[in-house]
Scaffold this motif. Structure first.
Motif, PDB file in Angstrom:
ATOM      1  N   ALA A   1     -38.612  88.254   7.369  1.00  0.00           N
ATOM      2  CA  ALA A   1     -38.111  88.469   5.874  1.00  0.00           C
ATOM      3  C   ALA A   1     -40.050  88.740   5.289  1.00  0.00           C
ATOM      4  CB  ALA A   1     -37.608  87.367   5.682  1.00  0.00           C
ATOM      5  N   ASN A   2     -40.801  88.356   6.502  1.00  0.00           N
ATOM      6  CA  ASN A   2     -42.287  88.527   5.870  1.00  0.00           C
ATOM      7  C   ASN A   2     -43.084  90.167   5.755  1.00  0.00           C
ATOM      8  OD1 ASN A   2     -45.092  88.680   5.777  1.00  0.00           O
ATOM      9  ND2 ASN A   2     -46.270  87.218   7.038  1.00  0.00           N
ATOM     10  N   PRO A   3     -43.044  90.917   3.951  1.00  0.00           N
ATOM     11  CA  PRO A   3     -43.069  92.091   4.232  1.00  0.00           C
ATOM     12  C   PRO A   3     -44.163  92.586   4.776  1.00  0.00           C
ATOM     13  CG  PRO A   3     -43.482  91.142   2.234  1.00  0.00           C
ATOM     14  CD  PRO A   3     -43.074  89.943   3.501  1.00  0.00           C
ATOM     15  N   LEU A   4     -45.253  92.711   5.946  1.00  0.00           N
ATOM     16  CA  LEU A   4     -46.376  91.744   6.656  1.00  0.00           C
ATOM     17  C   LEU A   4     -45.854  91.829   8.145  1.00  0.00           C
ATOM     18  CD1 LEU A   4     -49.386  91.337   4.714  1.00  0.00           C
ATOM     19  CD2 LEU A   4     -48.412  93.222   4.136  1.00  0.00           C
ATOM     20  N   SER A   5     -44.666  91.795   8.705  1.00  0.00           N
ATOM     21  CA  SER A   5     -44.067  91.390  10.238  1.00  0.00           C
ATOM     22  C   SER A   5     -44.414  92.551  10.921  1.00  0.00           C
ATOM     23  CB  SER A   5     -43.187  90.753   9.739  1.00  0.00           C
ATOM     24  OG  SER A   5     -41.923  92.194   9.763  1.00  0.00           O
ATOM     25  N   PHE A   6     -44.301  92.635  12.150  1.00  0.00           N
ATOM     26  CA  PHE A   6     -44.079  93.589  13.166  1.00  0.00           C
ATOM     27  C   PHE A   6     -43.230  94.538  12.720  1.00  0.00           C
ATOM     28  CE2 PHE A   6     -43.807  95.623  17.368  1.00  0.00           C
ATOM     29  CZ  PHE A   6     -44.737  96.741  17.336  1.00  0.00           C
ATOM     30  N   TYR A   7     -41.660  93.872  12.942  1.00  0.00           N
ATOM     31  CA  TYR A   7     -40.845  94.399  12.348  1.00  0.00           C
ATOM     32  C   TYR A   7     -40.698  95.159  10.918  1.00  0.00           C
ATOM     33  CZ  TYR A   7     -37.688  90.971  15.187  1.00  0.00           C
ATOM     34  OH  TYR A   7     -37.294  89.649  16.042  1.00  0.00           O
ATOM     35  N   ASN A   8     -41.615  95.128   9.824  1.00  0.00           N
ATOM     36  CA  ASN A   8     -42.015  95.942   8.184  1.00  0.00           C
ATOM     37  C   ASN A   8     -42.201  97.097   9.337  1.00  0.00           C
ATOM     38  OD1 ASN A   8     -41.855  96.588   5.994  1.00  0.00           O
ATOM     39  ND2 ASN A   8     -44.155  96.072   6.213  1.00  0.00           N
ATOM     40  N   SER A   9     -43.067  96.965  10.675  1.00  0.00           N
ATOM     41  CA  SER A   9     -44.254  97.946  10.706  1.00  0.00           C
ATOM     42  C   SER A   9     -43.358  98.850  11.356  1.00  0.00           C
ATOM     43  CB  SER A   9     -45.164  97.467  11.367  1.00  0.00           C
ATOM     44  OG  SER A   9     -46.291  96.407  11.226  1.00  0.00           O
ATOM     45  N   LEU A  10     -42.893  98.382  12.362  1.00  0.00           N
ATOM     46  CA  LEU A  10     -41.189  99.798  13.245  1.00  0.00           C
ATOM     47  C   LEU A  10     -40.521 100.014  12.245  1.00  0.00           C
ATOM     48  CD1 LEU A  10     -40.221  96.927  15.549  1.00  0.00           C
ATOM     49  CD2 LEU A  10     -41.982  98.936  16.076  1.00  0.00           C
TER      50      LEU A  10
ATOM     51  N   ILE B   1     -47.029 100.693  12.841  1.00  0.00           N
ATOM     52  CA  ILE B   1     -47.865  99.906  14.147  1.00  0.00           C
ATOM     53  C   ILE B   1     -49.722 100.064  13.639  1.00  0.00           C
ATOM     54  CG2 ILE B   1     -47.491  99.549  16.433  1.00  0.00           C
ATOM     55  CD1 ILE B   1     -44.523 100.663  16.332  1.00  0.00           C
ATOM     56  N   THR B   2     -49.830 100.937  14.101  1.00  0.00           N
ATOM     57  CA  THR B   2     -51.557 101.150  13.931  1.00  0.00           C
ATOM     58  C   THR B   2     -52.029 100.564  13.157  1.00  0.00           C
ATOM     59  OG1 THR B   2     -51.269 103.227  13.277  1.00  0.00           O
ATOM     60  CG2 THR B   2     -51.136 103.548  15.427  1.00  0.00           C
ATOM     61  N   PHE B   3     -51.187 100.507  11.691  1.00  0.00           N
ATOM     62  CA  PHE B   3     -52.148 100.174  11.026  1.00  0.00           C
ATOM     63  C   PHE B   3     -52.299  98.202  11.258  1.00  0.00           C
ATOM     64  CE2 PHE B   3     -52.572  99.485   5.692  1.00  0.00           C
ATOM     65  CZ  PHE B   3     -54.274  98.975   6.736  1.00  0.00           C
ATOM     66  N   ASN B   4     -51.120  98.312  11.560  1.00  0.00           N
ATOM     67  CA  ASN B   4     -50.896  96.567  11.820  1.00  0.00           C
ATOM     68  C   ASN B   4     -51.480  96.046  12.965  1.00  0.00           C
ATOM     69  OD1 ASN B   4     -49.551  93.972  11.714  1.00  0.00           O
ATOM     70  ND2 ASN B   4     -47.804  94.864  12.194  1.00  0.00           N
ATOM     71  N   ILE B   5     -51.544  97.137  14.065  1.00  0.00           N
ATOM     72  CA  ILE B   5     -52.717  96.660  15.263  1.00  0.00           C
ATOM     73  C   ILE B   5     -54.211  96.704  14.332  1.00  0.00           C
ATOM     74  CG2 ILE B   5     -53.877  98.043  17.544  1.00  0.00           C
ATOM     75  CD1 ILE B   5     -51.206  99.105  17.699  1.00  0.00           C
ATOM     76  N   TYR B   6     -54.801  97.577  13.876  1.00  0.00           N
ATOM     77  CA  TYR B   6     -56.389  97.099  13.336  1.00  0.00           C
ATOM     78  C   TYR B   6     -56.316  96.034  12.634  1.00  0.00           C
ATOM     79  CZ  TYR B   6     -59.881  98.168   9.848  1.00  0.00           C
ATOM     80  OH  TYR B   6     -60.557  97.920   9.146  1.00  0.00           O
ATOM     81  N   VAL B   7     -55.175  96.377  11.626  1.00  0.00           N
ATOM     82  CA  VAL B   7     -55.433  94.189  10.571  1.00  0.00           C
ATOM     83  C   VAL B   7     -55.641  92.940  12.020  1.00  0.00           C
ATOM     84  CG1 VAL B   7     -54.656  93.418   9.355  1.00  0.00           C
ATOM     85  CG2 VAL B   7     -55.049  95.637   8.882  1.00  0.00           C
ATOM     86  N   THR B   8     -54.729  93.391  13.041  1.00  0.00           N
ATOM     87  CA  THR B   8     -54.648  92.354  13.680  1.00  0.00           C
ATOM     88  C   THR B   8     -55.762  92.033  14.245  1.00  0.00           C
ATOM     89  OG1 THR B   8     -52.036  92.531  13.338  1.00  0.00           O
ATOM     90  CG2 THR B   8     -53.167  91.100  15.669  1.00  0.00           C
ATOM     91  N   GLY B   9     -56.514  93.429  14.971  1.00  0.00           N
ATOM     92  CA  GLY B   9     -57.135  93.218  15.555  1.00  0.00           C
ATOM     93  C   GLY B   9     -58.583  92.865  15.381  1.00  0.00           C
TER      94      GLY B   9
END
Lengths: 310, 436
Positions: free
Chosen positions: A73-82, A264-272
């Motif tokens: 349900a979190n809008p910044l989750s990996f599911y949302n990235s998919l 996903i790539t943007f999430n990778i950048y933010v997370t890493g």
């Protein structure tokens, strides 16, 4: 005896060939295989960018966290990235493929060589522009007081309406697709033009003599003979779309909300990079890698056909 | 042959160990040996000009020290320094905003201040030179890990001409509360349909820890509980602050949005685009550089950070700091040279204030100086700083700021209700804290 001698020469030549290929193999291994293997390895650890402590082994913990249902349900989750990645890929890759083919056919059929060259350069120009320049251009267009609203409102006779290019979640996704399309359409048009140029003109001449019209020529000759290029372009366009990053980054840094475009790539950048969770970011990279492999294999399988010989 | 090889191999293996052993026996660092200090900092043309001069002077006075100064944009600098440290290739000396820098202390990446090399008798001598509490931020386990390059807070800049063009008297009608800020902005705004042609005021997106958290605090809320274990304290305060932002955005009273051009930058142009911007003392130098006519016309003024009408705390926007820090993995002689350089640069506080980007170094000497007092509106900044506190700088501050950004922007731009945004924010920040 002669056969043995021949094999010896062959081996000698192969050895030289290997020697010539070796530098690029080493280069490729160092800059491609090593990071891939390292990402796989790191994905099993809780590794923080700044920590001097040895990374803690967490097994599949990073993967479990990515796919934990409670985070869905979190809008910044990996599911949302998919979701964001799939929406972007489908929304960009299909129009890119179809329109670049149409434009390539149009340009190839032009009789004026100067016009041909001019259009090729014009379409390709955005691909060589730096991200900073592209960002500046598109932020001028998408600013609420910018050209985007002015053009659309002028066209629709709706003065003063803000189309909310970077504000509305749907419009924000459409905006990223438009920018990406603008940036890469020229590249794929050039690939298609090259493919079209490799079809022998004698085949078209024979078809015309047999009474085929332009429509029939395109569907019966051009498209079937262009199939290897179509497969190549579709695989490349899909992979490019799955790897999209700079467009989303540029829009986000100019104030747009992150969730709708958190691919996903943007999430990778933010997370890493921003959050320093290298292990978790590596797990995301591995998932993206597997997705890209599977989709490419699927595409090859579904479009597999006999080789085209002229 | 084999024997010789084995001996050579053994020597090459044992040599570094023997050198290390010698080092532990003799802690004395040769300060006269030639060293190079790699100093990474963010871009600021005025500061670059001053520091280039100062570094030249420093190298003349210390011929064995070579300083290589490298600049990057402020955003890029944060990522580059982190990536370099992750690869154990960090610069010898660097500065970042404290909320990004604190993790370098907790992860043992930076060295404590070498008081003697920096020219102080001891720790107390250093503390005595700075404003009370300023160095608490970089003090961990009794050791001080950084020297402040700048301490910055933001107040409200006003373009008097824009006020007058809307029939307002800037000296009397400037907003003192957030409610007044919205009402005054409504009078100043010029719209073309939904599109804002001129804004009254707009926030300093996306620095939510700096301006939004204090707004919540004014209403009695907190980011974290006193023990740091519970996230988001005081739901009513958070919901009220989020509702205010919702009303500010395009779906509410449509007074501003993060997708418009940065208010601080367009303020300098004096193009009738904006009446008020939220920024620091350093803005004066930038106005002077971008638009000397506007700067010299004095058609601008600075007023304090507003508070809500029913505020329970009088809190101004947070101040933040950039600290000089030194890489703990650099050669000891380089570390000493880096601290020496830091102290040398910081001994020119008045020059940084007047021609080095108008930045404030929080030394007692500078705060007592006429130079600071004579800067236009410096008292507004000093008073706002007195009712403010340091921005939240915990190890995960940037992640938490991202989550607050998402909460605020989802209510402003995506139609999410403040209650739902708050629930999501609480879950996300709590998870971040629990992971620590």
């Amino acid at each position: 005896m002669a056969n043995k001698k021949y094999r010896g020469i062959e081996r000698k030549q192969a050895r030289w060939g290997f020697l010539f290929v070796l530098p690029s193999m080493l280069f490729f291994s160092l800059f491609n295989f090593y990071p891939i293997i390292n990402a796989f390895y790191t994905s099993f650890f809780d590794k923080r960018a700044l920590s001097k402590l040895a990374p803690k082994f967490v097994g599949l913990g990073n993967y479990e966290r990515l796919f934990r249902l409670s985070t869905a349900a979190n809008p910044l989750s990996f599911y949302n990235s998919l979701r964001a990645t799939l929406v972007f890929t489908l929304g960009t890759f299909i129009p890119l493929l179809v329109l670049s083919l149409i434009l390539a056919v149009f340009i190839s059929n032009l009789s004026n060589n100067r016009a041909k060259k001019f259009l090729q350069i014009s379409y390709y120009a955005p691909a060589v522009l730096s991200s900073v320049v592209a960002a500046t251009i598109w932020m001028i267009i998408f600013d609420p007081r910018g050209l985007g609203n002015q053009w659309v409102n002028g066209l629709l006779h709706t003065p003063g309406v803000d189309r909310r290019w970077l504000v509305d979640p749907v419009m924000e996704q459409v905006s990223t697709m438009i920018i990406y399309f603008w940036k890469y359409i020229g590249y794929f048009v050039i690939l298609f033009i090259t493919g079209l140029a490799s079809i022998p003109p004698t085949i078209y001449e024979a078809a015309i003599i047999d009474g085929a019209n332009k429509n029939q020529t395109f569907w019966r000759i051009t498209l079937p003979l262009l199939k290897p290029t179509v497969v190549l372009v579709s695989v490349m366009a899909m992979l490019q779309c799955l790897k999209t990053f700079s467009t989303q980054y540029m829009i986000y840094t100019n104030g747009a909300p992150r969730a709708p475009i958190n691919v996903i790539t943007f999430n990778i950048y933010v997370t890493g990079i921003q959050q320093q969770y290298l292990g978790r970011a590596s797990a995301m990279s591995v998932v993206l890698f597997i997705m890209m492999m599977l989709l490419t294999l699927l595409q090859f399988k579904t479009t597999k056909s006999e080789n085209v010989d002229y | 042959m084999k024997k010789t090889l084995v001996i050579l191999l053994l020597i090459s293996l044992l040599l570094p160990l023997s050198l290390f052993a010698a080092g532990t026996k003799e802690d004395k660092v040769d300060e006269s040996k030639p060293v190079t200090v790699n100093y990474w900092t963010h871009e600021d043309p005025a500061r670059t000009k001053l520091e280039t001069e100062l570094i030249e002077q420093f190298m003349k006075e210390n011929p064995n020290i070579t300083v290589v100064r490298t600049t990057q944009s402020a955003v890029k600098q944060i990522e580059l320094v982190q990536t370099a440290f992750a690869a154990n290739q960090g610069p010898d000396m660097f500065n970042l905003p404290i909320e990004n820098q604190y993790a370098y202390i907790t992860n043992g990446r930076v060295a404590p201040v070498d008081y003697q090399a920096a020219g102080y008798k001891d720790k107390n001598d250093l503390l005595d030179k700075y404003m009370d509490g300023v160095l608490d931020t970089v003090t961990v386990g009794g050791e001080v890990y950084g020297l402040p390059l700048e301490l910055t807070n933001w107040s409200i800049y006003i373009n008097k001409k824009v006020f007058r063009s809307a029939g307002l008297d800037p000296e009397k009608d400037f907003p003192r509360t957030w409610e007044e800020m919205a009402d005054v902005s409504e009078k100043l705004v010029i719209r073309d349909g939904d599109i804002l042609v001129r804004r009254g005021f707009d926030f300093r997106y996306p620095y939510y820890l700096t301006f939004f958290v204090p707004m919540v605090e004014q209403l009695g809320g907190e980011l974290l509980s006193a023990d740091g274990k519970k996230a988001i304290i005081g739901d009513d305060a958070w919901i009220k602050a989020l509702t205010f932002m919702q009303q500010w955005g395009p779906s509410g009273r449509n007074l501003g949005s993060p997708t418009y051009k940065n208010a601080r930058n367009i303020f300098n142009q004096d193009n009738n685009d904006i009446a008020m911007a939220h920024t620091g003392l350093y803005q004066q130098g930038r106005i002077e550089q971008d638009n000397p006519d506007f700067f010299n016309s004095r058609e601008w003024m600075v007023v304090p950070f507003p508070v809500f009408e029913n505020a329970v705390r009088n809190v101004a926007a947070c101040y933040y700091g950039h600290f000089f820090m030194v890489n703990a993995d650099s050669d000891p002689a380089v570390q000493k040279a880096a601290w020496k350089l830091s102290a040398f640069l910081l001994s020119h506080g008045e020059e940084y204030l007047t021609r080095g980007g108008n930045i404030i170094q929080p030394t007692k000497a500078l705060f007592a100086s006429d130079t600071l007092k004579n800067m236009p509106y410096s008292q507004v900044f000093i008073d706002d700083m007195a009712r403010a506190h340091m921005v939240y700088y915990g190890e995960d501050s940037s992640v938490i700021q991202t989550q607050i950004r998402y909460a605020v922007e989802s209510v402003m731009l995506s139609g999410v209700s403040p209650e739902k945004a708050l629930a999501t924010l609480r879950a996300a920040v709590q998870e971040i804290i629990d992971e620590q």
